[in-house]
Design a protein around this motif. Structure first.
Motif, short mmCIF file in Angstrom:
data_model
loop_
_atom_site.label_atom_id
_atom_site.label_comp_id
_atom_site.label_asym_id
_atom_site.label_seq_id
_atom_site.Cartn_x
_atom_site.Cartn_y
_atom_site.Cartn_z
N MET A 24 0.82 -1.19 0.00
CA MET A 24 0.00 0.00 0.00
C MET A 24 0.87 1.26 0.00
O MET A 24 0.55 2.25 -0.68
CB MET A 24 -0.93 0.01 1.21
CG MET A 24 -1.93 1.15 1.19
SD MET A 24 -3.17 1.01 2.49
CE MET A 24 -2.12 1.11 3.95
N SER A 53 -11.91 6.81 -2.41
CA SER A 53 -11.71 5.53 -1.73
C SER A 53 -12.72 4.53 -2.29
O SER A 53 -13.70 4.91 -2.93
CB SER A 53 -11.91 5.69 -0.22
OG SER A 53 -13.21 6.19 0.05
N PHE A 76 -6.52 1.92 3.25
CA PHE A 76 -6.28 2.59 1.98
C PHE A 76 -6.81 4.02 2.03
O PHE A 76 -6.14 4.96 1.58
CB PHE A 76 -6.93 1.80 0.84
CG PHE A 76 -6.78 2.45 -0.51
CD1 PHE A 76 -5.56 2.48 -1.16
CD2 PHE A 76 -7.87 3.05 -1.13
CE1 PHE A 76 -5.41 3.08 -2.41
CE2 PHE A 76 -7.74 3.66 -2.36
CZ PHE A 76 -6.52 3.67 -3.01
#
Length: 482
Positions: free
Chosen positions: A184, A210, A248
């Motif tokens: 990530m 997102s 994330f």
């Protein structure tokens, strides 16, 4: 439906004025080649006559055709356009070719959008190709939309590489390895570099987003990788995905904070309802519409609640079809009633032995009817099943008062919808009265095809006359209010 040949399909594909909804019955997902955020679309052999060699040559990339159609529509629109100009680059949330109305499809009406997206693109692909940079220089957009990272994290079964095998007592967070965090971090750095280049090229505002909390359902991208690691509890699976999506979002938000307000993140978490997912990674058309609304509000700097929502108007009075893209049911409208009844019977029998089939999202009708005796059996079963739910729907629509008043009002209001959307509304009403999801759209299709009037009082009168007297009497203890 009359089958067409490949030349006819090509002619339709080559005309951007023909809406993608009209092309959907002739196309389908390639079950072998499609991967995660990289859906591959091929001609549907049930509706298109072709051989594999011919298709490989003539339709090398339907994904590319989809993007070409968008660019042609953009060129026509921009000639006399005074509204918001947008360049977008992304994965299959921005370009899911033909079969679903994705985020960009929903935003095509209020904005003029130049599309660079390619289903299956990694962030590294977007950065290496620099296509979005060239588009920003050439088109001078007001806003740049970016969608990326999902394929890098979850596509092609990668999930299994970043989770630990399950052991008793492990929490959801315990399953996530350091390797996921490292991946990530590298993705966020690619994102940062891509955004920086985009701003240097002249972008005024960049909007990222997102992803929402996808639901593992035993599929190849989320469910199966987890099951192979012994993670079989459905709630635990969902909790793990929630952690990944949240991480994330936090990392993306922290990264864009360094760009002094010119870059923002649209928070799409918690937007798509459980019954608004097309598969493990993509919402249905309706679900994507909700995501698009959040992204649009972020791009235009307004509150979501105050934003007009034209793509929701058609279903304002009812919920969307939960099992698939509403546009996909258009193929059901051209099937004959006997075929639909037999398929209702076949699916009813499947549910007797495989109850989990009710989670199936497929609306594809069988290519052939099989043995005559078997087809006859399915038709007999289907007739009984249809008659039962047909009567129950009549009671819901034409009754008066009771606990189902809310559902009844929504259904009555939905009668003004066009046929494909009406199938979705009726399916939702059927599911509310316990019709299996696996069967509801087919029952709805037969009812819609038989004719239903926008004035529900007229529908109830004609409907009641078609039924036997006892059914009508049972259904209407009191006369409907006019």
């Amino acid at each position: 439906m009359t089958r067409i040949d490949l030349d006819e399909l090509n002619a339709m594909l080559s005309d951007p004025k023909i809406p993608e909804s009209a092309l959907r019955p002739y196309l389908m997902l390639d079950p072998i080649e499609s991967q995660g955020f990289r859906p591959q679309v091929v001609p549907n052999p049930a509706t298109v006559v072709y051989d594999e060699t011919e298709a490989a040559v003539a339709l090398a990339s339907l994904n590319g055709v989809s993007r070409w159609r968008r660019q042609m529509l953009y060129r026509q629109k921009i000639k006399h356009w005074a509204g918001l100009r947008v360049v977008e680059e992304g994965d299959s949330w921005f370009q899911y070719p033909f079969l679903i109305e994705d985020v960009v499809d929903h935003l095509f009406v209020p904005w003029a959008i130049y599309s660079c997206s390619g289903a299956g693109d990694l962030l590294s692909d977007m950065a290496r190709q620099d296509e979005v940079i060239a588009a920003v220089v050439a088109e001078r957009p007001d806003v740049v939309l970016l969608s990326g990272g999902g394929n890098d994290l979850l596509g092609d079964g990668r999930l299994a590489r970043y989770l630990k095998p399950h052991a008793a007592g492990m929490s959801a967070a315990d399953h996530v390895t350091d390797a996921f965090n490292d991946l990530m971090a590298s993705i966020i750095e690619i994102y940062r570099d891509l955004i920086g280049k985009t701003l240097s090229a002249g972008a005024r505002r960049v909007v990222c987003h997102s992803y929402d909390y996808a639901i593992p359902n035993g599929g190849p991208w989320l469910g199966r990788p987890m099951i192979k690691l012994g993670i079989t509890d459905r709630q635990l699976q969902r909790d793990i995905i929630r952690i990944l999506i949240d991480r994330f979002h936090v990392a993306l938000t922290a990264m864009v904070s360094g760009f002094s307000g010119s870059v923002v993140v649209a928070d799409c978490r918690g937007t798509v309802a459980d019954n608004e997912w097309f598969d493990e990674l993509h919402p249905t058309s309706f679900g994507f519409g909700k995501v698009a609304r959040i992204i649009r509000a972020k791009a235009e700097g307004v509150e979501v609640e105050g934003l007009e929502s034209s793509y929701l108007e058609a279903v304002e009075a009812s919920r969307p079809l939960p099992v698939a893209d509403v546009g996909a049911v258009e193929a059901l409208l051209v099937a004959d009633e006997a075929t639909l009844i037999a398929e209702i019977g076949r699916r009813s029998e499947i549910l007797q032995y495989a109850p989990d089939a009710d989670k199936c999202y497929s609306l594809q009708l069988p290519a052939g009817s099989g043995e005559e005796s078997v087809a006859s059996f399915f038709s007999e079963v289907g007739t009984k099943v249809f008659d039962r739910w047909h009567r129950e729907l009549y009671k819901l629509l034409c009754g008066d008062g009771g606990d189902a008043a809310g559902e009844r009002d929504k259904l009555r209001s939905a009668l003004k919808l066009e046929q494909a959307a009406l199938i979705g509304a009726i399916s939702t009403a059927l599911i509310a009265i316990a019709v299996p999801v696996f069967i509801a759209p087919l029952v709805a299709a037969v009812i819609v095809k038989s004719g239903i009037n926008p004035a529900w009082e007229v529908t109830c009168k004609v409907w009641g006359e078609k039924m036997d007297g006892s059914a009508a009497t049972d259904a209407l203890p009191d006369s409907p209010a006019h």
